[in-house]
Design a protein around this motif. Sequence first.
Motif, short mmCIF file in Angstrom:
data_model
loop_
_atom_site.label_atom_id
_atom_site.label_comp_id
_atom_site.label_asym_id
_atom_site.label_seq_id
_atom_site.Cartn_x
_atom_site.Cartn_y
_atom_site.Cartn_z
N HIS A 52 -8.81 -1.98 -12.57
CA HIS A 52 -9.53 -0.71 -12.77
C HIS A 52 -9.45 0.13 -11.48
O HIS A 52 -9.20 1.34 -11.55
N ILE A 53 -9.65 -0.51 -10.35
CA ILE A 53 -9.57 0.21 -9.07
C ILE A 53 -8.15 0.74 -8.86
O ILE A 53 -7.97 1.91 -8.51
N ALA A 54 -7.16 -0.10 -9.08
CA ALA A 54 -5.76 0.32 -8.86
C ALA A 54 -5.38 1.47 -9.79
O ALA A 54 -4.71 2.42 -9.38
N ASP A 55 -5.82 1.41 -11.04
CA ASP A 55 -5.53 2.48 -11.99
C ASP A 55 -6.26 3.77 -11.61
O ASP A 55 -5.71 4.86 -11.76
N SER A 56 -7.49 3.64 -11.13
CA SER A 56 -8.28 4.81 -10.76
C SER A 56 -7.81 5.44 -9.45
O SER A 56 -7.96 6.64 -9.25
N CYS A 57 -7.27 4.62 -8.56
CA CYS A 57 -6.96 5.06 -7.20
C CYS A 57 -5.50 4.88 -6.86
O CYS A 57 -5.15 4.54 -5.73
N GLU A 58 -4.63 5.12 -7.81
CA GLU A 58 -3.21 4.82 -7.59
C GLU A 58 -2.61 5.59 -6.43
O GLU A 58 -1.61 5.16 -5.86
N ASP A 59 -3.22 6.71 -6.02
CA ASP A 59 -2.68 7.48 -4.90
C ASP A 59 -3.20 6.99 -3.55
O ASP A 59 -2.63 7.34 -2.51
N SER A 60 -4.29 6.19 -3.55
CA SER A 60 -4.89 5.83 -2.27
C SER A 60 -5.09 4.33 -2.04
O SER A 60 -5.22 3.90 -0.90
N ILE A 61 -5.12 3.55 -3.10
CA ILE A 61 -5.38 2.10 -2.97
C ILE A 61 -4.23 1.32 -3.59
O ILE A 61 -3.79 1.62 -4.70
N GLU A 62 -3.78 0.31 -2.88
CA GLU A 62 -2.70 -0.55 -3.35
C GLU A 62 -3.28 -1.89 -3.80
O GLU A 62 -4.02 -2.52 -3.05
N PRO A 64 -2.90 -5.98 -4.99
CA PRO A 64 -2.06 -7.06 -4.43
C PRO A 64 -0.62 -6.92 -4.92
O PRO A 64 -0.37 -6.40 -6.01
N GLY A 65 0.30 -7.42 -4.14
CA GLY A 65 1.71 -7.38 -4.51
C GLY A 65 2.02 -8.29 -5.68
O GLY A 65 1.20 -9.10 -6.10
N ARG A 66 3.22 -8.15 -6.18
CA ARG A 66 3.65 -8.89 -7.37
C ARG A 66 3.55 -10.40 -7.18
O ARG A 66 3.04 -11.11 -8.04
N VAL A 67 4.02 -10.89 -6.06
CA VAL A 67 3.99 -12.33 -5.81
C VAL A 67 2.54 -12.83 -5.78
O VAL A 67 2.21 -13.87 -6.36
N ALA A 137 -14.45 -10.11 -0.18
CA ALA A 137 -13.46 -10.85 -0.96
C ALA A 137 -12.62 -9.88 -1.79
O ALA A 137 -11.39 -10.02 -1.85
N LEU A 138 -13.25 -8.90 -2.40
CA LEU A 138 -12.52 -7.90 -3.16
C LEU A 138 -11.67 -7.04 -2.23
O LEU A 138 -10.48 -6.83 -2.49
N GLY A 139 -12.25 -6.56 -1.16
CA GLY A 139 -11.55 -5.71 -0.22
C GLY A 139 -10.33 -6.36 0.40
O GLY A 139 -9.33 -5.70 0.69
N SER A 140 -10.40 -7.68 0.57
CA SER A 140 -9.26 -8.37 1.18
C SER A 140 -8.06 -8.44 0.25
O SER A 140 -6.95 -8.73 0.69
N ARG A 141 -8.26 -8.14 -1.02
CA ARG A 141 -7.16 -8.15 -1.98
C ARG A 141 -6.54 -6.76 -2.16
O ARG A 141 -5.54 -6.61 -2.85
N LEU A 142 -7.15 -5.75 -1.57
CA LEU A 142 -6.70 -4.36 -1.71
C LEU A 142 -6.19 -3.85 -0.38
O LEU A 142 -6.55 -4.37 0.67
N ARG A 143 -5.39 -2.80 -0.44
CA ARG A 143 -4.89 -2.15 0.78
C ARG A 143 -4.95 -0.64 0.56
O ARG A 143 -4.68 -0.14 -0.52
N GLU A 144 -5.28 0.07 1.65
CA GLU A 144 -5.22 1.54 1.60
C GLU A 144 -3.78 1.95 1.80
O GLU A 144 -3.04 1.33 2.57
#
Length: 145
Positions: A52-62, A64-67, A137-144
């Motif tokens: 939900h975060i990634a879909d909402s913030c696709e321009d600013s939040i990344e 986790p990677g595919r692997v 824990a959530l923040g560690s899985r996301l990147r700006e």
Amino acid sequence: MARKTVLAGIALAASVATGGAAQSMTQAEVNALLRGTPEIYNGLFTAALIKHIADSCEDSIEPPGRVARVTYFLGLYNKARALGPSRQQIEAFVEDKAEQERMRQLVYTYLRDADVDPMNEQAVCAYASNEIAQGTALGSRLREK
């Protein structure tokens, strides 16, 4: 060579043991089991929240990677399989539209409880940025970005 034979035998025994359990469970029982197993359901919830975060913030939040995503879901899948359901039953649970809606509502409730409007992209992105900054824990899985 003998080691491979022993490992193959253990794998076969495990698949036979879990296969019998899966065949005796209905899909409703599997759904209740997976929903009622916190380690699995909380893992799916975390994935839904990140999505939900990634879909909402696709321009600013990344996200986790595919692997990392594959590794994460494989871990959840293996835990679910260890409980007895077949691959098809686990997939049916994950792909069930009613279950997906239930999870979406849980994500929305979670965000509202954090004083974040789940439909307000700016609010969701600010929440995600704060989680990243705090190293949760959530923040560690996301990147700006």
